[in-house]
Design a protein around this motif. Structure first.
Motif, short mmCIF file in Angstrom:
data_model
loop_
_atom_site.label_atom_id
_atom_site.label_comp_id
_atom_site.label_asym_id
_atom_site.label_seq_id
_atom_site.Cartn_x
_atom_site.Cartn_y
_atom_site.Cartn_z
N GLU A 148 63.09 -62.07 -2.05
CA GLU A 148 63.98 -62.60 -3.07
C GLU A 148 65.33 -61.99 -2.74
N VAL A 149 66.37 -62.82 -2.63
CA VAL A 149 67.68 -62.36 -2.21
C VAL A 149 68.68 -62.52 -3.34
N LYS A 150 69.32 -61.43 -3.68
CA LYS A 150 70.41 -61.42 -4.66
C LYS A 150 71.69 -61.02 -3.92
N LEU A 151 72.81 -61.04 -4.60
CA LEU A 151 74.08 -60.74 -3.97
C LEU A 151 74.28 -59.24 -3.74
N PRO A 152 75.06 -58.88 -2.71
CA PRO A 152 75.29 -57.45 -2.45
C PRO A 152 76.13 -56.78 -3.55
N ASN A 153 76.90 -57.55 -4.29
CA ASN A 153 77.72 -56.94 -5.34
C ASN A 153 76.99 -56.83 -6.68
N GLN A 154 75.73 -57.24 -6.72
CA GLN A 154 74.96 -57.11 -7.95
C GLN A 154 74.39 -55.69 -8.02
N ARG A 155 74.84 -54.96 -9.02
CA ARG A 155 74.44 -53.56 -9.16
C ARG A 155 73.05 -53.46 -9.76
N LEU A 156 72.42 -52.34 -9.52
CA LEU A 156 71.06 -52.11 -9.97
C LEU A 156 70.99 -51.43 -11.32
N HIS A 157 72.03 -50.67 -11.64
CA HIS A 157 71.96 -49.80 -12.81
C HIS A 157 73.32 -49.70 -13.47
N SER A 158 73.33 -49.62 -14.79
CA SER A 158 74.57 -49.48 -15.55
C SER A 158 74.85 -48.01 -15.84
N TYR A 159 76.05 -47.57 -15.50
CA TYR A 159 76.42 -46.18 -15.77
C TYR A 159 76.67 -45.95 -17.26
N LYS A 160 77.14 -46.99 -17.95
CA LYS A 160 77.47 -46.85 -19.37
C LYS A 160 76.22 -46.78 -20.24
N THR A 161 75.33 -47.76 -20.08
CA THR A 161 74.16 -47.84 -20.95
C THR A 161 72.95 -47.11 -20.39
N LYS A 162 73.04 -46.64 -19.15
CA LYS A 162 71.93 -45.94 -18.47
C LYS A 162 70.69 -46.84 -18.41
N ASP A 163 70.89 -48.13 -18.22
CA ASP A 163 69.79 -49.08 -18.19
C ASP A 163 69.82 -49.88 -16.89
N ILE A 164 68.68 -50.44 -16.54
CA ILE A 164 68.57 -51.31 -15.37
C ILE A 164 69.25 -52.63 -15.71
N PHE A 165 70.06 -53.16 -14.78
CA PHE A 165 70.76 -54.42 -15.01
C PHE A 165 69.80 -55.59 -15.07
N SER A 166 70.17 -56.61 -15.84
CA SER A 166 69.31 -57.77 -16.03
C SER A 166 69.10 -58.56 -14.73
N ASN A 167 70.11 -58.63 -13.84
CA ASN A 167 69.91 -59.38 -12.60
C ASN A 167 68.89 -58.69 -11.70
N PHE A 168 68.83 -57.37 -11.77
CA PHE A 168 67.82 -56.61 -11.04
C PHE A 168 66.44 -56.88 -11.64
N LYS A 169 66.34 -56.86 -12.96
CA LYS A 169 65.08 -57.16 -13.64
C LYS A 169 64.63 -58.58 -13.34
N LYS A 170 65.58 -59.52 -13.29
CA LYS A 170 65.25 -60.91 -13.00
C LYS A 170 64.69 -61.04 -11.58
N GLY A 171 65.29 -60.36 -10.64
CA GLY A 171 64.80 -60.38 -9.27
C GLY A 171 63.40 -59.80 -9.16
N LEU A 172 63.17 -58.70 -9.87
CA LEU A 172 61.84 -58.09 -9.88
C LEU A 172 60.82 -59.04 -10.49
N TYR A 173 61.21 -59.70 -11.57
CA TYR A 173 60.31 -60.67 -12.22
C TYR A 173 59.96 -61.81 -11.27
N GLN A 174 60.97 -62.35 -10.57
CA GLN A 174 60.72 -63.45 -9.65
C GLN A 174 59.71 -63.06 -8.58
#
Length: 135
Positions: free
Chosen positions: A21-47
């Motif tokens: 599953e290929v996502k963009l290189p500029n899609q980050r894995l983790h948010s520094y502000k909320t200390k949570d996994i980003f939704s695009n990362f979760k979506k890729g994992l789900y796929q």
């Protein structure tokens, strides 16, 4: 179900075929502000874990899988990978990302674009060292 990329291994290889599953290189894995996994990362994992795993492990899809992958056999073992983000982001948040992957019992390889580039630079140097013709 159509994966973004399928890496068919050679007959002499010990590695199984890989579904990416290929996502963009500029899609980050983790948010520094909320200390949570980003939704695009979760979506890729789900796929990878839900759609691909279910589809490619169902023998009812064997004819279509063999035809689309250009194989004369039904692959019994596949590796799954998610290509996303940059190495710096993965290294800085390794414990959080690893904890998320292991706590959700995910079995996939997480690859960043930087790691992919390093791997293929190493392969290219090896091919050059043996003076192999790439044409």
């Amino acid at each position: 179900v159509e994966p973004d990329f399928v890496n068919l291994s050679h007959s002499y290889s010990f590695k199984p075929n890989q579904i990416f599953e290929v996502k963009l290189p500029n899609q980050r894995l983790h948010s520094y502000k909320t200390k949570d996994i980003f939704s695009n990362f979760k979506k890729g994992l789900y796929q990878v874990e839900q759609k691909y795993l279910d589809y490619f492990n169902n023998t009812r899809n064997s004819f279509q899988i063999k035809k689309r992958m250009g194989l004369n056999y039904f692959p019994t073992h596949l590796d799954y990978a998610l290509l996303i983000g940059r190495l710096e982001d993965k290294e800085e948040n390794f414990s959080i990302i690893n904890k998320y992957i292991t706590s959700n019992n995910l079995s996939l390889e997480l690859i960043t674009y930087d790691e992919l580039l390093i791997k293929y630079q190493r392969i290219y140097k090896r091919v050059q060292r043996f003076n192999l013709n790439l044409k």
